[in-house]
Scaffold this motif. Structure first.
Motif, PDB file in Angstrom:
ATOM      1  N   HIS A 166     -10.869  -4.330 -14.596  1.00  0.00           N
ATOM      2  CA  HIS A 166      -9.701  -3.469 -14.730  1.00  0.00           C
ATOM      3  C   HIS A 166     -10.125  -2.002 -14.787  1.00  0.00           C
ATOM      4  CE1 HIS A 166      -5.781  -2.125 -16.129  1.00  0.00           C
ATOM      5  NE2 HIS A 166      -6.327  -1.623 -17.234  1.00  0.00           N
ATOM      6  N   ASN A 196      -4.281  -5.206 -14.023  1.00  0.00           N
ATOM      7  CA  ASN A 196      -4.471  -4.894 -12.612  1.00  0.00           C
ATOM      8  C   ASN A 196      -5.945  -4.703 -12.296  1.00  0.00           C
ATOM      9  OD1 ASN A 196      -4.653  -2.381 -10.427  1.00  0.00           O
ATOM     10  ND2 ASN A 196      -3.156  -3.951  -9.913  1.00  0.00           N
ATOM     11  N   VAL A 197      -6.389  -5.269 -11.194  1.00  0.00           N
ATOM     12  CA  VAL A 197      -7.738  -5.033 -10.684  1.00  0.00           C
ATOM     13  C   VAL A 197      -7.624  -4.464  -9.280  1.00  0.00           C
ATOM     14  CG1 VAL A 197      -8.941  -6.749 -12.073  1.00  0.00           C
ATOM     15  CG2 VAL A 197      -7.898  -7.452  -9.940  1.00  0.00           C
ATOM     16  N   LEU A 208     -12.552  -7.868  -8.362  1.00  0.00           N
ATOM     17  CA  LEU A 208     -12.096  -9.197  -8.749  1.00  0.00           C
ATOM     18  C   LEU A 208     -13.263 -10.062  -9.215  1.00  0.00           C
ATOM     19  CD1 LEU A 208      -9.860 -11.210  -9.142  1.00  0.00           C
ATOM     20  CD2 LEU A 208     -10.017 -11.810  -6.711  1.00  0.00           C
ATOM     21  N   HIS A 248      -5.398 -16.005 -10.596  1.00  0.00           N
ATOM     22  CA  HIS A 248      -6.032 -15.283  -9.488  1.00  0.00           C
ATOM     23  C   HIS A 248      -6.389 -16.233  -8.342  1.00  0.00           C
ATOM     24  CE1 HIS A 248      -6.125 -11.141 -10.723  1.00  0.00           C
ATOM     25  NE2 HIS A 248      -6.488 -11.495 -11.945  1.00  0.00           N
ATOM     26  N   ARG A 251      -3.196 -16.555  -6.533  1.00  0.00           N
ATOM     27  CA  ARG A 251      -2.907 -15.343  -5.760  1.00  0.00           C
ATOM     28  C   ARG A 251      -3.768 -15.283  -4.493  1.00  0.00           C
ATOM     29  NH1 ARG A 251      -1.413 -10.277  -9.005  1.00  0.00           N
ATOM     30  NH2 ARG A 251       0.553 -11.413  -8.824  1.00  0.00           N
ATOM     31  N   SER A 271       0.238  -6.481   0.591  1.00  0.00           N
ATOM     32  CA  SER A 271       0.841  -6.107  -0.681  1.00  0.00           C
ATOM     33  C   SER A 271       2.357  -6.276  -0.638  1.00  0.00           C
ATOM     34  CB  SER A 271       0.488  -4.656  -1.022  1.00  0.00           C
ATOM     35  OG  SER A 271       1.187  -4.221  -2.177  1.00  0.00           O
ATOM     36  N   HIS A 285      -0.920  -0.081  -7.896  1.00  0.00           N
ATOM     37  CA  HIS A 285      -1.389  -1.383  -8.373  1.00  0.00           C
ATOM     38  C   HIS A 285      -1.207  -2.498  -7.341  1.00  0.00           C
ATOM     39  CE1 HIS A 285      -0.976  -0.075 -12.868  1.00  0.00           C
ATOM     40  NE2 HIS A 285      -2.019   0.458 -12.259  1.00  0.00           N
ATOM     41  N   GLU A 289      -4.442  -4.493  -6.044  1.00  0.00           N
ATOM     42  CA  GLU A 289      -4.637  -5.918  -6.333  1.00  0.00           C
ATOM     43  C   GLU A 289      -4.857  -6.699  -5.043  1.00  0.00           C
ATOM     44  OE1 GLU A 289      -4.414  -9.096  -9.400  1.00  0.00           O
ATOM     45  OE2 GLU A 289      -4.058  -6.968  -9.711  1.00  0.00           O
ATOM     46  N   SER A 290      -4.089  -6.369  -4.007  1.00  0.00           N
ATOM     47  CA  SER A 290      -4.235  -7.053  -2.715  1.00  0.00           C
ATOM     48  C   SER A 290      -5.614  -6.795  -2.126  1.00  0.00           C
ATOM     49  CB  SER A 290      -3.152  -6.569  -1.745  1.00  0.00           C
ATOM     50  OG  SER A 290      -1.865  -6.797  -2.276  1.00  0.00           O
ATOM     51  N   HIS A 293      -8.363  -8.872  -3.775  1.00  0.00           N
ATOM     52  CA  HIS A 293      -8.410 -10.253  -3.292  1.00  0.00           C
ATOM     53  C   HIS A 293      -8.931 -10.333  -1.857  1.00  0.00           C
ATOM     54  CE1 HIS A 293      -6.616 -12.792  -6.455  1.00  0.00           C
ATOM     55  NE2 HIS A 293      -6.161 -11.617  -6.896  1.00  0.00           N
TER      56      HIS A 293
END
Length: 332
Positions: A166, A196-197, A208, A248, A251, A271, A285, A289-290, A293
Protein backbone atom coordinates in the motif's frame (compact mmCIF):
# COMPACT_ATOMS: atom_id res chain seq x y z
CA UNK A 1 -3.07 1.23 24.98
CA UNK A 2 -5.97 3.54 24.13
CA UNK A 3 -7.52 3.74 20.66
CA UNK A 4 -8.49 7.29 19.75
CA UNK A 5 -10.93 7.58 16.83
CA UNK A 6 -10.45 10.68 14.66
CA UNK A 7 -12.72 11.92 11.89
CA UNK A 8 -11.70 11.42 8.28
CA UNK A 9 -13.59 12.20 5.09
CA UNK A 10 -11.88 9.33 3.24
CA UNK A 11 -13.82 6.19 2.38
CA UNK A 12 -11.85 3.96 4.74
CA UNK A 13 -13.68 5.44 7.74
CA UNK A 14 -12.40 7.19 10.83
CA UNK A 15 -8.67 7.14 11.48
CA UNK A 16 -7.18 5.64 14.61
CA UNK A 17 -4.37 6.96 16.75
CA UNK A 18 -3.02 4.71 19.51
CA UNK A 19 -1.85 6.16 22.79
CA UNK A 20 0.41 4.59 25.42
CA UNK A 21 0.18 6.78 28.53
CA UNK A 22 0.48 4.44 31.51
CA UNK A 23 4.26 4.37 31.79
CA UNK A 24 7.04 6.89 32.34
CA UNK A 25 6.83 8.05 28.73
CA UNK A 26 3.91 8.96 26.49
CA UNK A 27 3.91 7.27 23.09
CA UNK A 28 1.61 7.81 20.11
CA UNK A 29 1.21 5.62 17.03
CA UNK A 30 -0.11 7.71 14.11
CA UNK A 31 -1.59 11.17 14.59
CA UNK A 32 -4.57 11.55 12.26
CA UNK A 33 -4.65 14.07 9.44
CA UNK A 34 -3.81 17.75 9.31
CA UNK A 35 -7.34 19.20 9.57
CA UNK A 36 -8.20 21.55 12.43
CA UNK A 37 -11.15 19.33 13.33
CA UNK A 38 -8.82 16.39 13.81
CA UNK A 39 -6.45 18.46 15.93
CA UNK A 40 -9.34 19.52 18.17
CA UNK A 41 -10.46 15.91 18.56
CA UNK A 42 -6.98 14.67 19.45
CA UNK A 43 -6.39 17.54 21.86
CA UNK A 44 -9.74 16.76 23.55
CA UNK A 45 -8.82 13.07 23.85
CA UNK A 46 -5.49 14.05 25.45
CA UNK A 47 -7.22 16.49 27.79
CA UNK A 48 -9.63 13.77 28.97
CA UNK A 49 -6.58 11.78 30.04
CA UNK A 50 -4.89 14.72 31.75
CA UNK A 51 -2.38 15.11 28.92
CA UNK A 52 -1.33 17.67 26.33
CA UNK A 53 0.65 17.43 23.09
CA UNK A 54 3.66 18.76 25.02
CA UNK A 55 3.69 15.51 27.02
CA UNK A 56 4.37 13.24 24.03
CA UNK A 57 7.81 11.67 24.10
CA UNK A 58 7.74 9.52 20.94
CA UNK A 59 5.58 9.15 17.83
CA UNK A 60 5.63 6.09 15.59
CA UNK A 61 4.16 6.46 12.10
CA UNK A 62 2.85 3.51 10.10
CA UNK A 63 3.39 5.21 6.71
CA UNK A 64 3.60 8.54 4.91
CA UNK A 65 -0.05 9.14 3.96
CA UNK A 66 -1.33 12.45 5.32
CA UNK A 67 -4.28 10.98 7.21
CA UNK A 68 -1.76 9.16 9.43
CA UNK A 69 0.99 11.78 9.72
CA UNK A 70 -0.75 15.16 9.57
CA UNK A 71 -0.25 16.21 13.20
CA UNK A 72 3.22 14.74 13.71
CA UNK A 73 4.94 18.04 12.97
CA UNK A 74 2.79 20.19 15.28
CA UNK A 75 3.05 17.66 18.13
CA UNK A 76 6.83 17.47 17.71
CA UNK A 77 7.01 21.28 17.71
CA UNK A 78 5.20 21.42 21.06
CA UNK A 79 6.86 18.48 22.76
CA UNK A 80 10.19 17.81 21.09
CA UNK A 81 9.00 14.22 20.58
CA UNK A 82 11.12 11.92 18.48
CA UNK A 83 9.19 10.84 15.36
CA UNK A 84 9.91 7.42 13.86
CA UNK A 85 9.06 6.16 10.37
CA UNK A 86 10.38 3.50 8.01
CA UNK A 87 13.35 4.69 6.01
CA UNK A 88 11.43 4.30 2.70
CA UNK A 89 8.87 6.94 3.75
CA UNK A 90 10.98 9.31 5.83
CA UNK A 91 11.77 11.87 3.11
CA UNK A 92 8.11 12.30 2.15
CA UNK A 93 7.07 12.72 5.79
CA UNK A 94 9.79 15.34 6.29
CA UNK A 95 8.47 17.24 3.27
CA UNK A 96 11.64 16.82 1.23
CA UNK A 97 11.03 18.75 -2.00
CA UNK A 98 13.13 16.42 -4.15
CA UNK A 99 11.28 13.36 -2.86
CA UNK A 100 7.90 14.94 -3.54
CA UNK A 101 8.97 16.12 -7.00
CA UNK A 102 10.10 12.59 -7.82
CA UNK A 103 6.75 11.24 -6.61
CA UNK A 104 4.77 13.69 -8.74
CA UNK A 105 6.86 13.00 -11.83
CA UNK A 106 6.34 9.27 -11.39
CA UNK A 107 2.59 9.76 -10.94
CA UNK A 108 2.41 11.77 -14.16
CA UNK A 109 4.30 9.03 -15.98
CA UNK A 110 1.86 6.41 -14.78
CA UNK A 111 -1.16 8.55 -15.67
CA UNK A 112 0.06 8.47 -19.27
CA UNK A 113 1.09 4.80 -19.17
CA UNK A 114 -2.35 3.86 -17.85
CA UNK A 115 -3.98 5.99 -20.60
CA UNK A 116 -5.88 8.03 -18.04
CA UNK A 117 -8.03 10.60 -19.93
CA UNK A 118 -6.81 14.19 -19.71
CA UNK A 119 -10.02 15.41 -18.10
CA UNK A 120 -9.71 12.79 -15.37
CA UNK A 121 -6.06 13.73 -14.83
CA UNK A 122 -7.13 17.34 -14.30
CA UNK A 123 -9.74 16.34 -11.70
CA UNK A 124 -7.22 14.12 -9.93
CA UNK A 125 -4.53 16.80 -9.81
CA UNK A 126 -7.00 19.23 -8.26
CA UNK A 127 -8.07 16.61 -5.70
CA UNK A 128 -4.49 15.79 -4.71
CA UNK A 129 -3.53 19.48 -4.47
CA UNK A 130 -6.46 20.16 -2.12
CA UNK A 131 -5.54 17.18 0.11
CA UNK A 132 -2.21 18.58 1.19
CA UNK A 133 -2.00 20.13 4.63
CA UNK A 134 -0.15 23.25 5.68
CA UNK A 135 1.27 21.87 8.92
CA UNK A 136 5.00 21.94 9.44
CA UNK A 137 6.69 18.63 8.76
CA UNK A 138 8.48 16.69 11.49
CA UNK A 139 12.09 15.64 11.64
CA UNK A 140 12.13 11.85 11.33
CA UNK A 141 14.25 9.10 12.87
CA UNK A 142 14.21 6.06 10.59
CA UNK A 143 13.76 2.40 11.41
CA UNK A 144 13.96 -0.87 9.49
CA UNK A 145 12.03 -4.12 9.57
CA UNK A 146 12.62 -5.97 12.84
CA UNK A 147 13.81 -2.97 14.85
CA UNK A 148 12.60 -3.22 18.46
CA UNK A 149 11.79 -0.29 20.73
CA UNK A 150 11.65 -0.46 24.52
CA UNK A 151 8.97 1.72 26.10
CA UNK A 152 10.03 3.28 29.39
CA UNK A 153 7.79 2.12 32.20
CA UNK A 154 5.98 -0.58 30.21
CA UNK A 155 6.32 -4.35 30.33
CA UNK A 156 6.18 -4.70 26.55
CA UNK A 157 8.16 -3.48 23.54
CA UNK A 158 7.19 -2.43 20.03
CA UNK A 159 8.68 -4.29 17.07
CA UNK A 160 8.50 -2.84 13.56
CA UNK A 161 7.16 -5.23 10.90
CA UNK A 162 7.63 -3.90 7.36
CA UNK A 163 4.57 -4.61 5.17
CA UNK A 164 5.19 -2.80 1.88
CA UNK A 165 2.50 -2.73 -0.81
CA UNK A 166 0.00 0.00 0.00
CA UNK A 167 2.97 2.27 0.70
CA UNK A 168 6.70 1.68 0.32
CA UNK A 169 7.42 2.12 4.02
CA UNK A 170 4.14 0.82 5.45
CA UNK A 171 4.91 -0.89 8.74
CA UNK A 172 3.03 -2.50 11.58
CA UNK A 173 4.03 -2.46 15.25
CA UNK A 174 3.88 -5.77 17.05
CA UNK A 175 3.54 -5.93 20.82
CA UNK A 176 2.27 -8.10 23.67
CA UNK A 177 -0.68 -6.78 25.67
CA UNK A 178 -1.90 -8.73 28.70
CA UNK A 179 -0.20 -11.85 27.40
CA UNK A 180 -1.70 -11.57 23.89
CA UNK A 181 0.31 -11.07 20.70
CA UNK A 182 -1.23 -8.03 19.10
CA UNK A 183 -0.30 -5.71 16.27
CA UNK A 184 -1.04 -2.13 15.30
CA UNK A 185 -1.56 -2.85 11.62
CA UNK A 186 -1.96 0.63 10.11
CA UNK A 187 -3.34 0.24 6.59
CA UNK A 188 -1.74 -3.18 6.05
CA UNK A 189 -4.87 -4.80 7.44
CA UNK A 190 -8.26 -3.06 7.55
CA UNK A 191 -11.53 -4.55 8.81
CA UNK A 192 -13.84 -3.41 5.98
CA UNK A 193 -11.95 -2.18 2.93
CA UNK A 194 -8.91 -3.65 1.22
CA UNK A 195 -6.01 -1.17 1.08
CA UNK A 196 -5.30 0.16 -2.39
CA UNK A 197 -2.17 -1.17 -4.07
CA UNK A 198 -0.64 0.33 -7.19
CA UNK A 199 -2.10 3.83 -6.92
CA UNK A 200 -1.70 4.76 -3.26
CA UNK A 201 2.10 4.81 -3.66
CA UNK A 202 3.41 4.57 -7.22
CA UNK A 203 6.97 4.22 -5.94
CA UNK A 204 6.35 0.60 -4.95
CA UNK A 205 7.83 -1.88 -7.40
CA UNK A 206 5.74 -5.08 -7.79
CA UNK A 207 3.09 -3.69 -5.42
CA UNK A 208 0.70 -6.64 -5.45
CA UNK A 209 3.46 -9.20 -4.95
CA UNK A 210 4.76 -7.27 -1.96
CA UNK A 211 1.33 -6.80 -0.46
CA UNK A 212 0.44 -10.48 -0.81
CA UNK A 213 3.71 -11.27 0.92
CA UNK A 214 2.80 -8.90 3.75
CA UNK A 215 -0.62 -10.51 4.12
CA UNK A 216 0.94 -13.96 4.28
CA UNK A 217 3.25 -12.66 7.01
CA UNK A 218 0.14 -11.69 9.00
CA UNK A 219 -1.45 -15.09 8.41
CA UNK A 220 1.70 -16.87 9.60
CA UNK A 221 2.07 -14.65 12.68
CA UNK A 222 -1.32 -15.72 14.07
CA UNK A 223 -1.81 -12.51 16.03
CA UNK A 224 -4.53 -12.51 18.66
CA UNK A 225 -5.79 -9.11 17.58
CA UNK A 226 -5.00 -6.32 15.11
CA UNK A 227 -5.53 -2.62 15.73
CA UNK A 228 -6.01 -1.09 12.25
CA UNK A 229 -5.44 2.41 10.93
CA UNK A 230 -9.18 2.81 10.36
CA UNK A 231 -12.31 1.55 12.11
CA UNK A 232 -12.63 -1.18 14.74
CA UNK A 233 -10.17 -3.81 16.03
CA UNK A 234 -9.86 -7.10 14.14
CA UNK A 235 -10.27 -10.17 16.35
CA UNK A 236 -9.13 -12.66 13.69
CA UNK A 237 -6.21 -11.01 11.87
CA UNK A 238 -5.11 -14.22 10.14
CA UNK A 239 -8.62 -14.85 8.86
CA UNK A 240 -9.00 -11.29 7.63
CA UNK A 241 -5.59 -11.41 5.91
CA UNK A 242 -6.50 -14.68 4.19
CA UNK A 243 -9.80 -13.15 3.07
CA UNK A 244 -7.92 -10.29 1.41
CA UNK A 245 -5.51 -12.74 -0.28
CA UNK A 246 -8.55 -14.58 -1.68
CA UNK A 247 -10.10 -11.26 -2.70
CA UNK A 248 -7.04 -10.40 -4.78
CA UNK A 249 -7.11 -13.80 -6.43
CA UNK A 250 -10.74 -13.21 -7.37
CA UNK A 251 -9.83 -9.75 -8.71
CA UNK A 252 -7.12 -11.31 -10.85
CA UNK A 253 -9.77 -13.55 -12.39
CA UNK A 254 -11.87 -10.48 -13.10
CA UNK A 255 -8.90 -8.85 -14.87
CA UNK A 256 -8.38 -11.97 -16.99
CA UNK A 257 -12.09 -12.08 -17.76
CA UNK A 258 -12.02 -8.45 -18.88
CA UNK A 259 -9.15 -9.14 -21.27
CA UNK A 260 -10.91 -12.27 -22.50
CA UNK A 261 -14.10 -10.34 -23.31
CA UNK A 262 -12.58 -7.12 -24.60
CA UNK A 263 -9.38 -8.30 -26.23
CA UNK A 264 -6.19 -6.26 -25.90
CA UNK A 265 -6.78 -3.07 -23.91
CA UNK A 266 -5.02 -0.53 -21.71
CA UNK A 267 -5.05 -0.15 -17.94
CA UNK A 268 -7.75 2.54 -17.91
CA UNK A 269 -10.10 0.29 -19.90
CA UNK A 270 -9.55 -2.60 -17.50
CA UNK A 271 -10.15 -0.23 -14.58
CA UNK A 272 -13.44 0.94 -16.10
CA UNK A 273 -14.52 -2.68 -16.47
CA UNK A 274 -13.68 -3.45 -12.84
CA UNK A 275 -14.81 -0.26 -11.11
CA UNK A 276 -16.97 1.74 -13.50
CA UNK A 277 -16.94 5.54 -13.52
CA UNK A 278 -14.39 6.97 -11.07
CA UNK A 279 -14.35 10.29 -9.26
CA UNK A 280 -12.09 12.11 -6.80
CA UNK A 281 -9.13 10.11 -5.42
CA UNK A 282 -10.58 6.90 -6.88
CA UNK A 283 -9.41 8.15 -10.29
CA UNK A 284 -5.96 7.25 -8.96
CA UNK A 285 -6.88 4.12 -7.04
CA UNK A 286 -8.89 2.35 -9.77
CA UNK A 287 -6.25 2.21 -12.50
CA UNK A 288 -3.53 1.81 -9.88
CA UNK A 289 -5.18 -1.36 -8.57
CA UNK A 290 -5.75 -2.58 -12.14
CA UNK A 291 -2.11 -1.92 -13.03
CA UNK A 292 -0.92 -3.83 -9.93
CA UNK A 293 -2.87 -6.89 -11.08
CA UNK A 294 -1.90 -6.58 -14.74
CA UNK A 295 1.77 -6.24 -13.84
CA UNK A 296 1.51 -9.21 -11.49
CA UNK A 297 -0.19 -11.37 -14.12
CA UNK A 298 2.35 -10.31 -16.74
CA UNK A 299 5.22 -11.57 -14.60
CA UNK A 300 3.29 -14.78 -13.99
CA UNK A 301 3.17 -15.29 -17.78
CA UNK A 302 -0.64 -15.16 -17.92
CA UNK A 303 -0.79 -11.73 -19.54
CA UNK A 304 1.40 -10.16 -22.24
CA UNK A 305 2.06 -6.42 -22.45
CA UNK A 306 2.43 -4.78 -25.85
CA UNK A 307 3.03 -1.05 -25.48
CA UNK A 308 0.27 0.38 -23.31
CA UNK A 309 -2.04 -2.58 -23.92
CA UNK A 310 -2.32 -5.99 -22.32
CA UNK A 311 -3.65 -9.23 -23.77
CA UNK A 312 -4.07 -12.79 -22.57
CA UNK A 313 -1.09 -15.04 -23.16
CA UNK A 314 -1.58 -17.81 -25.68
CA UNK A 315 -3.81 -20.58 -24.38
CA UNK A 316 -5.15 -18.66 -21.35
CA UNK A 317 -8.54 -18.00 -22.92
CA UNK A 318 -9.04 -21.73 -23.44
CA UNK A 319 -8.01 -22.47 -19.87
CA UNK A 320 -10.49 -19.88 -18.60
CA UNK A 321 -13.27 -21.47 -20.64
CA UNK A 322 -12.40 -24.96 -19.43
CA UNK A 323 -12.28 -23.82 -15.82
CA UNK A 324 -15.37 -21.64 -16.03
CA UNK A 325 -17.23 -23.53 -13.31
CA UNK A 326 -14.22 -24.42 -11.18
CA UNK A 327 -11.74 -22.57 -9.02
CA UNK A 328 -8.48 -22.01 -10.83
CA UNK A 329 -5.61 -21.16 -8.52
CA UNK A 330 -3.17 -18.64 -9.93
CA UNK A 331 0.48 -19.39 -9.33
CA UNK A 332 1.91 -16.37 -7.55
Amino acid sequence: MDRISLSNSAFEGDNNAYLFADGRETVLIDTGDWMETTREQLEAAFDERGLAFADVDRIFLTHWHGDHTGLAGPIQAESGAEVYAHEADAALIEGDEDAWEEMHELQEQYFDDWRMPEEKQAVLRERMASAGGTNESPTVTTFEDGDRFSLDGYDHDLEAVHTSGHAAGLSMFETTLEGRREVVSGDALLPVYTPNVGGADVRVDRPLEKYLRALQKIVDAEYDRAWPGHRDPIDDPAGRAQYIIDHHEERSFRVLDALDRKGPCDTWTVSADLFGELESIHILHGPGESYAHLEHLERAGTVVREGAEYRLADGVSEVLAAKDDERWTLEY
